[in-house]
Design a protein around this motif. Structure first.
Motif, mmCIF file in Angstrom:
data_model
loop_
_atom_site.group_PDB
_atom_site.id
_atom_site.type_symbol
_atom_site.label_atom_id
_atom_site.label_comp_id
_atom_site.label_asym_id
_atom_site.label_seq_id
_atom_site.Cartn_x
_atom_site.Cartn_y
_atom_site.Cartn_z
ATOM 1 N N GLY A 72 1.164 -0.955 -0.029
ATOM 2 C CA GLY A 72 -0.489 -0.012 -0.120
ATOM 3 C C GLY A 72 1.092 1.070 -0.301
ATOM 4 O O GLY A 72 0.686 2.318 0.583
ATOM 5 N N LYS A 73 1.782 1.131 -0.308
ATOM 6 C CA LYS A 73 2.904 2.079 -0.572
ATOM 7 C C LYS A 73 2.636 3.098 -0.867
ATOM 8 O O LYS A 73 2.198 4.863 -0.916
ATOM 9 C CB LYS A 73 4.555 1.727 -0.870
ATOM 10 N N THR A 74 1.775 3.356 -2.776
ATOM 11 C CA THR A 74 1.131 4.188 -3.381
ATOM 12 C C THR A 74 0.596 4.586 -2.470
ATOM 13 O O THR A 74 0.521 5.638 -3.484
ATOM 14 C CB THR A 74 0.857 3.442 -4.658
ATOM 15 N N THR A 75 -0.994 3.931 -2.249
ATOM 16 C CA THR A 75 -2.291 4.316 -1.786
ATOM 17 C C THR A 75 -1.405 5.396 -0.575
ATOM 18 O O THR A 75 -1.940 6.776 -0.444
ATOM 19 C CB THR A 75 -3.427 2.970 -0.970
ATOM 20 N N ALA A 76 -0.634 4.803 0.226
ATOM 21 C CA ALA A 76 0.351 5.371 1.188
ATOM 22 C C ALA A 76 0.475 7.364 0.741
ATOM 23 O O ALA A 76 0.190 7.985 0.837
ATOM 24 C CB ALA A 76 0.409 5.072 1.992
ATOM 25 N N LEU A 77 0.950 7.140 -0.287
ATOM 26 C CA LEU A 77 1.633 8.636 -0.607
ATOM 27 C C LEU A 77 0.458 9.155 -1.560
ATOM 28 O O LEU A 77 1.054 10.264 -1.192
ATOM 29 C CB LEU A 77 2.709 8.223 -2.765
ATOM 30 N N GLU A 78 0.153 8.424 -2.052
ATOM 31 C CA GLU A 78 -1.695 9.240 -2.692
ATOM 32 C C GLU A 78 -2.186 9.787 -1.138
ATOM 33 O O GLU A 78 -2.587 11.393 -1.607
ATOM 34 C CB GLU A 78 -2.400 8.585 -3.599
ATOM 35 N N GLU A 79 -1.929 9.089 0.209
ATOM 36 C CA GLU A 79 -3.110 10.017 0.777
ATOM 37 C C GLU A 79 -2.335 11.638 1.616
ATOM 38 O O GLU A 79 -2.638 11.905 1.703
ATOM 39 C CB GLU A 79 -3.580 8.695 1.471
ATOM 40 N N VAL A 80 -1.086 10.591 1.178
ATOM 41 C CA VAL A 80 -0.040 12.170 1.597
ATOM 42 C C VAL A 80 -0.121 13.284 1.034
ATOM 43 O O VAL A 80 -0.390 14.312 1.425
ATOM 44 C CB VAL A 80 1.050 11.276 2.284
ATOM 45 N N LEU A 81 -0.484 13.083 -0.397
ATOM 46 C CA LEU A 81 0.183 14.385 -1.237
ATOM 47 C C LEU A 81 -1.838 15.454 -0.950
ATOM 48 O O LEU A 81 -1.379 15.786 -1.358
ATOM 49 C CB LEU A 81 -0.106 14.290 -2.704
ATOM 50 N N ARG A 82 -3.105 13.894 -0.988
ATOM 51 C CA ARG A 82 -4.133 14.727 -0.917
ATOM 52 C C ARG A 82 -3.764 15.245 0.379
ATOM 53 O O ARG A 82 -5.217 16.293 0.059
ATOM 54 C CB ARG A 82 -5.129 13.165 -0.951
#
Length: 544
Positions: A58-68
């Protein structure tokens, strides 16, 4: 496409939320949501962070959540612009490929801060114009141009997949990150790894704060089950199947949610979960390492010495690769343990049937335990073999006497499977023993296999009901969804009060333990007592 990579997105102005980014399914301390919250806090404090985790964590999901979070204005980057680089494995062979992806999303206004010579460098990186593309040896002009661009505004650099950056791009981005300190240049970098994120650390300057995308705990697994409308009591079995791995757990929940209600008993491992685990192995390990893992998965007690005796001279290196991929662990005694049962099953299935049979024969010679030696010979057999079936039944009895009930159940089932068709009475007996041992061991899968085989062979109702009750008993106290099974037992046991008494006894236990219905339990217990008296038997004892 791998689960940790998405198509590259354009530069995202930090003051506009990206509605395409999926919202996390679960909250809590673990998985992508927990990692995103920790990473956002680190970015607030340090300005640089590395996100690490194995395939599908879930690294990409986490990255996108941080960016959001940053784009929504709740973080420190509310006046910044996001530059996103998303890599795949093939990108490592394309000189300046990552830089080209990043620069292609910069508009004319953003490049206006560069000098004429620096814009020429950008054009050569992007293969624009008539000049030759920038060569790998021309890293210095690329360093200066990219650093000048990143110094001209307030940027958030997000690199998804540091392990696949081409060396030239990694050099240029690393130089820029070393030259422009945070908070002037904020950076978030992910890396597919179980352990220290070395590629991300080199990119970020050597010693960045690392946030790991941790596996789901039982609470997180239960929350995911609940989100799919599934019983939260399945969290324990699902943790065993998936090891808390977010992608495997999500795949399992989706597959189980599609089952009709009549099939929602104790959660069996869906084939989709095994397929996803197989994709993990293929995405992270080469064929030689997967072959070594196949041998490890086919034996009950995998260890480094056993794999070496089985002819895998590179086993230590292969196990180290698998550990780095998060697939297994090796303890101080060199015992091997897969991090999820689905990974073990996928590894065992990774070869063809002839290859697996040959592996079992190799393990039979290497294992050094007579019971397990017979097990491997039986698993290698494709045709009925009465002599081997007798040896396997003897080995099963030995395991039972040693208290290894799960192993005994497996061996009795194997003995039944290789029993010649003409010896049907022997086959029924061995299947019955397999069901009984599985009930004692809590091995639902083996009990169900034995019961299904007895039904397919049109065994006597007594044998079928006894095996089906063993399936019930194997569930322990998780008997809330077994009414259809008990109903089938009543159908088969019609006219046999001793069998019906045993069925009603289980119904009483289920009503009391699983449904908190003492009056219903009392009625079922009363029926069991009446039927037992009618049959002059005592059904209260479970199979030995």
């Amino acid at each position: 496409m791998t689960p940790d990579t998405y198509l590259a997105t354009s530069a995202i102005p930090a003051d506009s939320a990206d509605s395409a980014v999926p919202a996390p399914i679960t909250g809590g301390r673990y998985g992508a949501p927990g990692a995103a919250a920790r990473a956002a806090a680190v970015l607030e404090r340090e300005g640089r962070v590395a996100l690490a985790g194995p395939w599908g964590a879930g690294k990409t999901t986490a990255l996108e959540e941080v960016l959001r979070t940053l784009c929504s204005g709740s973080g420190s980057g509310s006046a910044r612009t996001v530059l996103r680089v998303t890599t795949v494995e093939e990108d490592r062979d394309h000189v300046f490929g990552a830089l080209a992806q990043m620069l292609s999303h910069c508009g004319t206004a953003q490049l206006a801060a560069l000098s004429g010579r620096q814009n020429e460098v950008v054009d050569r990186i992007l293969h624009r114009g008539t000049d030759e593309p920038l060569a790998a040896s021309e890293q210095l002009p690329a360093r200066l141009a990219v650093t000048a661009l990143l110094a001209s505004g307030r940027w958030i650099l997000a690199v998804d997949g540091a392990q696949w950056l081409d060396p030239a791009s990694a050099d240029v981005l690393g130089y820029a990150l070393r030259t422009l300190a945070a908070p002037a240049l904020t950076a978030l970098v992910t890396e597919r790894v179980h352990g220290r994120a070395r590629a991300a650390a080199r990119l970020l300057g050597g010693h960045p704060v690392q946030v790991d995308v941790d596996p789901l705990d039982a609470e997180g697994t239960a929350a995911l089950l609940d989100a799919h409308g599934l019983p939260t009591r399945w969290a324990g079995p699902l943790q065993s199947h998936c090891g808390g791995h977010p992608l495997l757990t999500s795949v399992s929940c989706k597959a189980l949610a599609r089952l009709p209600a009549s099939q929602r008993h104790r959660p069996a491992m869906p084939e989709q979960t095994v397929d996803a685990a197989g994709a993990w192995l293929h995405a992270t390990l080469g064929e030689p390492a997967r072959h070594t893992l196949m041998l490890a998965a086919l034996t009950s007690r995998p260890s480094l010495p056993l794999l070496l005796r089985a002819g895998r001279s590179d086993a230590e290196e292969h196990l180290a690769q698998a550990q780095a991929a998060g697939v297994l662990s090796v303890d101080e005694a060199s015992a091997v343990r897969f991090t999820a049962a689905a990974l073990a099953r996928a590894a065992a299935r990774s070869g063809t049937r002839p290859l697996r049979a040959a592996a079992h024969l190799t393990l039979a010679r290497a294992v050094g335990d007579p019971v397990h030696e017979v097990r491997h010979r039986a698993l290698a057999a494709d045709l009925p073999d009465q002599g081997l079936a007798e040896d396997t039944e003897t080995a099963a009895a030995t395991a039972r006497e040693a208290g290894e009930r799960a192993l005994a159940a497996e061996l009795f089932l194997l003995a039944a499977e290789i029993t010649p068709p003409a010896r049907s009475a022997l086959r029924v007996r061995r299947l019955s023993y397999a069901a009984q041992e599985a009930a004692c061991a809590g091995s639902v899968d083996i009990a169900r296999q034995a019961a299904d085989a007895l039904a397919a062979g049109r065994a006597e109702p007594t044998d079928q009901v006894t095996a089906l009750l063993a399936v019930v008993d194997a569930h322990g106290q998780a008997v809330s969804d077994l009414e259809p099974l008990l109903a089938r037992c009543r159908e088969l046991g019609a006219g046999h009060p001793d069998l019906l008494a045993a069925v009603e006894l289980r119904a009483a236990i289920a009503a009391n333990v699983a449904h908190a219905a003492p009056e219903r339990a009392l009625r079922a217990a009363g029926r069991a007592a009446e039927l037992a008296a009618l049959a002059a038997t005592a059904p209260c004892r479970r199979p030995p």
